[in-house]
Design a protein around this motif. Structure first.
Motif: not given
Length: 128
Positions: A116-128
């Motif tokens: 139950d160890y999690w990071g805070q998250g990082t956003q990945v956005t793939v778009s043109s």
């Protein structure tokens, strides 16, 4: 206390690449498995890739051949190299660890395992 901190997210055009990193720090006795998950709004968090010591890495079918998970055990760090990114890869990416940390109190002579160890998250956005 154990912390997972991700980095490396951002915006990229389709076909591009990104490399995510996650560093585990704190009182860690044994870091057995490190994994990457991702989540989009309104959907469940899904497993992207997992690396367990002594085992082959496991990948979601949707990323096989494009993503590679790797670890630097000396640095308690896991990486996710993402190539040929697609718009459907857009999500918040989370690092997860299954590890043992020192017990406390009655359990001070034991190592306590938890996934139950999690990071805070990082956003990945793939778009043109």
């Amino acid at each position: 206390q154990v912390q997972l901190v991700e980095s490396g997210g951002g915006w990229v055009q389709p076909g591009g690449s990104l490399r995510l990193s996650c560093v585990a720090s704190g009182k860690i006795v044994n870091l057995e498995t490190m994994s990457w998950y991702r989540q989009v709004p309104g959907k469940q968090r899904e497993l992207v890739a997992t690396d367990t010591r002594g085992d082959d890495a496991v990948y979601a079918d949707s990323v096989k051949g494009r993503f590679t998970i790797s670890r630097d055990n000396a640095k308690n760090t896991v990486y996710l190299q993402m190539n040929n990114l697609k718009p459907e890869d857009t999500a918040v990416y989370y690092c997860n660890a299954y590890l043992a940390s020192p017990g406390a109190g009655t359990y001070k002579d034991y190592a306590i395992w938890s996934d139950d160890y999690w990071g805070q998250g990082t956003q990945v956005t793939v778009s043109s």
